[in-house]
Write a protein that holds these residues in place. Structure first.
Motif, short mmCIF file in Angstrom:
data_model
loop_
_atom_site.label_atom_id
_atom_site.label_comp_id
_atom_site.label_asym_id
_atom_site.label_seq_id
_atom_site.Cartn_x
_atom_site.Cartn_y
_atom_site.Cartn_z
N GLU A 284 3.25 6.83 11.93
CA GLU A 284 4.14 6.82 10.77
C GLU A 284 4.89 5.50 10.64
N ASP A 285 5.10 4.80 11.77
CA ASP A 285 5.81 3.53 11.71
C ASP A 285 5.02 2.47 10.95
N TYR A 286 3.70 2.63 10.91
CA TYR A 286 2.88 1.70 10.12
C TYR A 286 3.29 1.76 8.65
N VAL A 287 3.54 2.96 8.14
CA VAL A 287 3.94 3.11 6.75
C VAL A 287 5.27 2.39 6.49
N HIS A 288 6.20 2.51 7.41
CA HIS A 288 7.49 1.85 7.24
C HIS A 288 7.36 0.33 7.33
N ARG A 289 6.55 -0.13 8.27
CA ARG A 289 6.37 -1.58 8.42
C ARG A 289 5.83 -2.22 7.15
N ILE A 290 4.71 -1.71 6.67
CA ILE A 290 4.10 -2.36 5.51
C ILE A 290 4.89 -2.08 4.24
N GLY A 291 5.81 -1.12 4.32
CA GLY A 291 6.67 -0.84 3.17
C GLY A 291 7.71 -1.91 2.92
N ARG A 292 7.78 -2.93 3.77
CA ARG A 292 8.69 -4.06 3.48
C ARG A 292 8.14 -4.92 2.36
#
Length: 400
Positions: A284-292
């Motif tokens: 799920e952290d991948y989604v937050h990372r690329i959401g920048r």
């Protein structure tokens, strides 16, 4: 309990109606707090507080923000007048409460921003303690781009007949973000990212590293090559973190190398490129990372450098986002190792990892050079009861 893609306006989603409700009631005074917004990192707390000030600039309401890494006395003095809206990290909030600088007897609204991270093991003890201090009758709001099943189950224990709002398919990135993975040997990742930045003349790039040591090492390398770069992670002083983020936002610095400290909620206007130097341990952290990148309707570009050792992490990410990442080899950097044992995610603090750092920041991940301890799954956690004592020494160090 609301979930929506990164960059779609969740902060406005809870701040605007909160301000509208508060403006019709009596003002806070004498250390009172009427609404409380909890965030996992200092950087996100500062950003949310700025949004509150901007949205409420024409209202007769007082707002404030408190977090660790800075002196506590000025915060105590400001809070004497009370705050209609207080944005805080959990650790500093508990410190202020224990020094009688905050009163919760008139609290009406509690918001957990990045709620899945706030209910993670690093914060749950403080969250339970804070909940025990609040009035039983209040409104609870939980916002995040991702909610895994374990966190969703835990959240229902904190809410009373919650309404669930799902703006988009669960755990999906913004549709305008182009996602590509470059297969690459672990040992050549630094060479590849340097090549990509120089050959494409990228002027603003956010790079995510698995560890604090890895972030420092890449930032030093790029600086030596004439590419302005700085690292941001939990071992940096708050002043250094603030300066690095400010310089990156204004374009004075081309590359910001970060741990997952920068993955949550931070809004960097029209950021064109995000690169995963290492894949995150938690999909799920991948989604937050690329959401920048790709925020507020803008297009974005997200690259992931994937070594053979990270194939299990890649599969987990692709399962979460519901699509395989487009594979694209870079000439001259084709992988020579096509199969390898998966990264050891069983622990490894003795291998250079660290659990500290400025609010659920990076460094709490594992694998690769300098790998460190992974996050435990929520299903394996033991949640303390409200009456269970807990030493403050057991909290993650320096995280708020």
């Amino acid at each position: 309990m609301a979930a929506a893609q990164t960059g779609t306006g969740k902060t406005a989603g809870f701040t605007l109606p909160m301000l509208e409700r508060l403006r019709h009631g009596p003002h806070a005074r004498n250390n009172q707090v009427r609404s409380l917004v909890l965030t996992p990192t200092r950087e996100l707390a500062a950003q949310v507080a700025e949004s509150v000030r901007e949205y409420g600039q024409y209202l007769d309401l007082r707002s404030d923000v408190v977090f660790g890494g800075v002196k506590i006395n000025p915060q105590m003095q400001r809070l004497r007048r009370g705050a209609d809206v207080l944005v805080a990290t959990p650790g500093r909030l508990m410190d202020l409460y224990q020094q009688n600088a905050i009163r919760f007897d008139r609290l009406e609204i509690l918001v957990l921003d990045e709620a899945d991270r706030m209910l993670d093991m690093g914060f749950i003890r403080d969250i339970q303690k804070i909940l025990a201090l609040l009035p039983a009758k209040r409104q609870n709001l939980l916002f995040s781009a991702t909610f895994n099943p374990s966190i969703r189950k835990l959240a229902h224990g904190l809410l009373h007949q919650p309404v669930q709002l799902q703006a988009t398919p669960e755990n999906r990135a913004a549709p305008l973000v182009e996602q590509v993975m470059h297969p690459c040997d672990m040992a050549r990742k630094g060479d590849l990212i340097s090549h990509l930045i120089r050959s494409n003349n990228w002027q603003q790039v956010l790079v995510f590293s698995r560890t604090k040591h890895g972030a420092n090492r890449l930032a030093d390398r790029l600086s030596q090559e004439g590419i302005s770069a700085m690292a941001i992670h939990g071992n940096k002083s708050q002043g250094a973190r603030t300066r690095a983020l400010a310089g990156f936002k204004t374009g004075e610095m081309r590359v910001l190398v970060a741990t997952d400290l920068a993955a949550r909620g931070l809004d960097i206007e029209q950021l064109p490129h995000v690169v995963n130097l290492d894949l995150p341990n938690v999909a799920e952290d991948y989604v937050h990372r690329i959401g920048r990148t790709g925020r507020a309707g803008q297009s974005g570009h997200a690259l992931s450098l994937v070594a053979a050792e990270e194939h299990e992490l890649l599969r987990a990410i692709e399962k979460v986002i519901g699509n395989p990442l487009r594979r694209q080899e870079v000439p001259g950097f084709e992988p020579t190792i096509h199969s390898a044992p998966p990264l050891d995610l069983s622990g490894g603090r003795g291998k250079g990892g660290s659990r500290g750092g400025g609010g659920r920041s990076g460094g709490r991940s594992a694998g690769g050079p300098g790998g460190s301890m992974p996050r435990r799954s929520a299903s394996s956690r033991t949640i303390p009861s409200r009456s269970q004592p807990s030493s403050r020494d057991s909290r993650p160090r320096g995280r708020g």
